[in-house]
Design a protein around this motif. Sequence first.
Motif, PDB file in Angstrom:
ATOM      1  N   GLU A  75      17.818  -1.087  -1.547  1.00  0.00           N
ATOM      2  CA  GLU A  75      17.233  -2.130  -0.692  1.00  0.00           C
ATOM      3  C   GLU A  75      15.831  -2.521  -1.113  1.00  0.00           C
ATOM      4  OE1 GLU A  75      17.668  -1.023   3.435  1.00  0.00           O
ATOM      5  OE2 GLU A  75      19.588  -0.073   3.016  1.00  0.00           O
ATOM      6  N   GLY A  76      15.272  -1.803  -2.110  1.00  0.00           N
ATOM      7  CA  GLY A  76      13.897  -2.079  -2.506  1.00  0.00           C
ATOM      8  C   GLY A  76      12.942  -1.896  -1.343  1.00  0.00           C
ATOM      9  N   LEU A  77      13.116  -0.776  -0.618  1.00  0.00           N
ATOM     10  CA  LEU A  77      12.380  -0.564   0.637  1.00  0.00           C
ATOM     11  C   LEU A  77      10.884  -0.345   0.433  1.00  0.00           C
ATOM     12  CD1 LEU A  77      14.706   1.842   2.648  1.00  0.00           C
ATOM     13  CD2 LEU A  77      14.307  -0.590   3.039  1.00  0.00           C
ATOM     14  N   ASP A  78      10.120  -0.782   1.384  1.00  0.00           N
ATOM     15  CA  ASP A  78       8.687  -0.564   1.406  1.00  0.00           C
ATOM     16  C   ASP A  78       8.420   0.688   2.248  1.00  0.00           C
ATOM     17  OD1 ASP A  78       5.934  -0.641   1.864  1.00  0.00           O
ATOM     18  OD2 ASP A  78       6.057  -2.317   3.261  1.00  0.00           O
ATOM     19  N   ASP A  79       8.140   1.801   1.546  1.00  0.00           N
ATOM     20  CA  ASP A  79       7.899   3.089   2.211  1.00  0.00           C
ATOM     21  C   ASP A  79       6.803   3.004   3.266  1.00  0.00           C
ATOM     22  OD1 ASP A  79       9.737   4.450   0.775  1.00  0.00           O
ATOM     23  OD2 ASP A  79       8.314   5.346  -0.632  1.00  0.00           O
ATOM     24  N   GLY A 107       5.720   0.427   4.978  1.00  0.00           N
ATOM     25  CA  GLY A 107       6.192  -0.282   6.163  1.00  0.00           C
ATOM     26  C   GLY A 107       7.043   0.616   7.045  1.00  0.00           C
ATOM     27  N   LEU A 108       7.894   1.424   6.391  1.00  0.00           N
ATOM     28  CA  LEU A 108       8.748   2.354   7.146  1.00  0.00           C
ATOM     29  C   LEU A 108       7.911   3.363   7.908  1.00  0.00           C
ATOM     30  CD1 LEU A 108      11.714   3.352   4.801  1.00  0.00           C
ATOM     31  CD2 LEU A 108      11.783   2.047   6.918  1.00  0.00           C
ATOM     32  N   THR A 109       6.917   3.937   7.210  1.00  0.00           N
ATOM     33  CA  THR A 109       6.083   4.959   7.837  1.00  0.00           C
ATOM     34  C   THR A 109       5.271   4.363   8.986  1.00  0.00           C
ATOM     35  OG1 THR A 109       5.952   6.241   5.806  1.00  0.00           O
ATOM     36  CG2 THR A 109       4.236   6.644   7.428  1.00  0.00           C
ATOM     37  N   LEU A 110       4.802   3.132   8.796  1.00  0.00           N
ATOM     38  CA  LEU A 110       3.996   2.510   9.854  1.00  0.00           C
ATOM     39  C   LEU A 110       4.798   2.293  11.139  1.00  0.00           C
ATOM     40  CD1 LEU A 110       1.743   0.031   7.828  1.00  0.00           C
ATOM     41  CD2 LEU A 110       1.012   2.059   9.105  1.00  0.00           C
ATOM     42  N   LYS A 111       6.127   2.250  11.007  1.00  0.00           N
ATOM     43  CA  LYS A 111       6.955   2.170  12.209  1.00  0.00           C
ATOM     44  C   LYS A 111       6.802   3.427  13.067  1.00  0.00           C
ATOM     45  CE  LYS A 111      10.619  -0.804  10.482  1.00  0.00           C
ATOM     46  NZ  LYS A 111      11.909  -0.721   9.805  1.00  0.00           N
ATOM     47  N   HIS A 112       6.346   4.508  12.407  1.00  0.00           N
ATOM     48  CA  HIS A 112       6.166   5.772  13.136  1.00  0.00           C
ATOM     49  C   HIS A 112       4.729   5.952  13.600  1.00  0.00           C
ATOM     50  CE1 HIS A 112      10.144   6.474  11.721  1.00  0.00           C
ATOM     51  NE2 HIS A 112       9.800   6.673  10.473  1.00  0.00           N
ATOM     52  N   ALA A 113       3.959   4.880  13.629  1.00  0.00           N
ATOM     53  CA  ALA A 113       2.539   4.966  13.992  1.00  0.00           C
ATOM     54  C   ALA A 113       2.298   5.712  15.310  1.00  0.00           C
ATOM     55  CB  ALA A 113       1.918   3.572  14.025  1.00  0.00           C
ATOM     56  N   PRO A 114       3.129   5.485  16.342  1.00  0.00           N
ATOM     57  CA  PRO A 114       2.881   6.236  17.587  1.00  0.00           C
ATOM     58  C   PRO A 114       2.987   7.757  17.378  1.00  0.00           C
ATOM     59  CG  PRO A 114       4.394   4.405  17.981  1.00  0.00           C
ATOM     60  CD  PRO A 114       4.207   4.495  16.494  1.00  0.00           C
ATOM     61  N   GLU A 173       1.581   6.363  -3.763  1.00  0.00           N
ATOM     62  CA  GLU A 173       1.390   7.342  -2.688  1.00  0.00           C
ATOM     63  C   GLU A 173      -0.054   7.343  -2.189  1.00  0.00           C
ATOM     64  OE1 GLU A 173       4.754  10.709  -3.080  1.00  0.00           O
ATOM     65  OE2 GLU A 173       3.267  10.802  -4.672  1.00  0.00           O
ATOM     66  N   VAL A 174      -1.007   7.078  -3.092  1.00  0.00           N
ATOM     67  CA  VAL A 174      -2.404   6.915  -2.661  1.00  0.00           C
ATOM     68  C   VAL A 174      -2.462   5.795  -1.615  1.00  0.00           C
ATOM     69  CG1 VAL A 174      -4.718   6.175  -3.389  1.00  0.00           C
ATOM     70  CG2 VAL A 174      -3.431   7.803  -4.802  1.00  0.00           C
ATOM     71  N   GLU A 175      -1.779   4.698  -1.936  1.00  0.00           N
ATOM     72  CA  GLU A 175      -1.748   3.566  -1.008  1.00  0.00           C
ATOM     73  C   GLU A 175      -1.099   3.974   0.323  1.00  0.00           C
ATOM     74  OE1 GLU A 175      -0.108   0.012  -2.777  1.00  0.00           O
ATOM     75  OE2 GLU A 175       0.213  -0.912  -0.817  1.00  0.00           O
ATOM     76  N   HIS A 176      -0.037   4.750   0.215  1.00  0.00           N
ATOM     77  CA  HIS A 176       0.669   5.218   1.410  1.00  0.00           C
ATOM     78  C   HIS A 176      -0.253   6.060   2.302  1.00  0.00           C
ATOM     79  CE1 HIS A 176       4.837   6.256   3.058  1.00  0.00           C
ATOM     80  NE2 HIS A 176       3.987   6.831   3.882  1.00  0.00           N
ATOM     81  N   VAL A 177      -1.021   6.947   1.669  1.00  0.00           N
ATOM     82  CA  VAL A 177      -1.925   7.810   2.438  1.00  0.00           C
ATOM     83  C   VAL A 177      -3.082   6.992   3.017  1.00  0.00           C
ATOM     84  CG1 VAL A 177      -3.444   9.834   2.374  1.00  0.00           C
ATOM     85  CG2 VAL A 177      -1.297   9.854   1.107  1.00  0.00           C
ATOM     86  N   LEU A 178      -3.605   6.065   2.228  1.00  0.00           N
ATOM     87  CA  LEU A 178      -4.685   5.219   2.750  1.00  0.00           C
ATOM     88  C   LEU A 178      -4.209   4.483   4.011  1.00  0.00           C
ATOM     89  CD1 LEU A 178      -6.148   3.659  -0.540  1.00  0.00           C
ATOM     90  CD2 LEU A 178      -7.304   5.285   0.955  1.00  0.00           C
TER      91      LEU A 178
END
Lengths: 213, 473
Positions: A172-176, A178-185, B149-154
């Motif tokens: 799917e060419g996923l944006d990791d 973006g996925l993680t930010l869905k878990h912001a709470p 991953e640096v971007e991910h952590v930032l």
Amino acid sequence: MEPISKHTGVVAPLDRVNVDTDQMVPKQFLKGLTRKGYGRVLFYDWRYLPGEAPNPTFVLNLPRYQGASILLTRANFGCGSSREHAPWGLLDYGFRAVIAPSFADIFANNCRKNGILLITLPEAKMDDLFERCTATDGYKLTVDLPAQLITDEQGLEIHFEMDPYGKQVLLEGLDDIGLTLKHAPEIAAYEQNHHPNATMYRPVDAKTALPAK
Amino acid sequence: MAPLTMYEKIWQAHVVREGTGEPPLIYIDRHLIHEVTSAQAFAGLEAAGRPVRRPDLTFAVMDHSVPTRNRELPVVDQDARLQFEALERNCKQHGILLFDMASPHQGIVHIIGPELGITQPGLTIVCGDSHTSTHGAFGALAFGIGTSEVEHVLATQCLQQSRSKTMHAVFRGARPAGVSSKDLILALIGKIGISGGTDHVIEYGGEAIRALSMEARMTVCNMSIEAGARAGMVAPDETTFAYLEGRPFVPSGQEFQEHVEKWKGLRSDAGAAFDATVELDAAKIAPQITWGTNPGMVTSVTDRVPEPGSFKDPDQQKAAVRALEYMALRAGTPMVDIPVDRVFIGSCTNARIEDLRAAAGVVRGKHVARTLKAALVVPGSRSVKAKAEQEGLDRIFLDAGFEWRDAGCSMCIGMNEDVLPPGERSASTSNRNFEGRQGKGGRTHLVSPIMAAAAAIAGHFVDVRDLGVDVSE
């Protein structure tokens, strides 16, 4: 990130163990500010003679492997430095898949983030692929990610293993992020609760910590 | 409750979520960044309109490409200058503390983290650099990551991670005089190979590790990545606490004592199960020298350059043939007969104050061999440099014919002007002897600081144990 599903391409054999990321993109090319343009310098010290004339003995310079998009190689591919310039270089050169008996850890993560399919096969299967690749001019493979299958035009069929999440990301060419930010709470809750719960986390105030100059 | 390893304890304390279908998300306590692997990450944030989630947990330094002399002059290398400027701009924009080239705290990221107390037991620490494993010496979970991953952590202060396997590397017995922490880790890599630690986090233990100073433990953990491991760790103990007390970012007073009590609980429980265990007898380890083009191609100083045919695996045989060709070495040559052109004492592996003291002890009152083209001492940080100068180590090195430089990664990676010229052979205290690592066509032999110092004096490798000087680390 460009998704990858089913890909057919010319195969190039890099018959060396422990190819480190310093060889893929040497240090003098780590000063860029973008993710682009590293294909030209991929395997620089092996690929070019002094003055940047192509080294005629290096495998990627052989006419039969021009336009290759699938790389066969040996164990522990991508060891050493964490530089993501290495997968950027592979991708920019045109490689969409690398097949080897094993990959180094950080490199494998970096490839996944860039949509490069890494396929791990047992040594015996690798030997077979190397033989086929060197025996036939213009040898091509098809890597079929949904079916987890490698095939050639001579009837070869090899199944490969793939972790389900890694597969989904590539398909799917996923944006990791973006996925993680869905878990912001949940991240916020962790930040709230972790410190009072007597673990190690503690905010840092740089202004008060450093001695005055 | 089942006994846990230190890795498992730290892992469990950092899991933010463990859902189905996605890898676990773990929290990152400290994020270290530098000029070479961060620009693209900031550009990615900008393109997506994302802020840095925790600038207060992010620390930046210029180290990889910094010049080690004429620091007061403008940087000549245009590309490097653009990277420095980008880092400065990004830090300013996002409110990240930056140790720039003029800062008295500047140095190699893995040297200044511990030095400032940014590195502490029990923390998760990442950096876009594979030698982040260094920080594990404090009982932290620390590992290198790529720019994405640096971007991910930032953006999230978290990372997607799958759980690693654990390996216990136990060094029994006492390390003999003249054998340093560098020799311990090189011997381990020689034994298990450069992919022997893949998918594992290594916990180092045993009497020989417990006896090491923090500086020496950092040397061991630093090279965990050269065994392919994700990270290396040493359980925190009184040596760790004594090192940390009073450092700028470490809590003080009563709070420090409370932290110490928590930190004491980090060590692996008795009976905790590791996925793999490897044991070495430290008393039997001799000073090590690499002969080939990866850190696993290593042998004892008393040994000879190996015959490629002596390796069982055909791929390894081929690699050895190629390595000997690149290194211009003949099988059977005694290691001590190999001449050196340049000596480099520096890098995140071996440029802490203790390394410089040990090397100075070997060169004191002597002079580098006439055949030597250059010998460099590059302190790991400006604090190390200042301390060494206070102790008069700079004079000892200068009098012996070494150059005394400012802090940075320097000839370990050769991104500045400190490069090993083609065809030349170095004795280097750094961590990688890959083809072209220190300079295209350069031939690197990895050794400890005292072995490098002794090679500088003799002009070829020598067994430092034969020198009759105090070579304790």
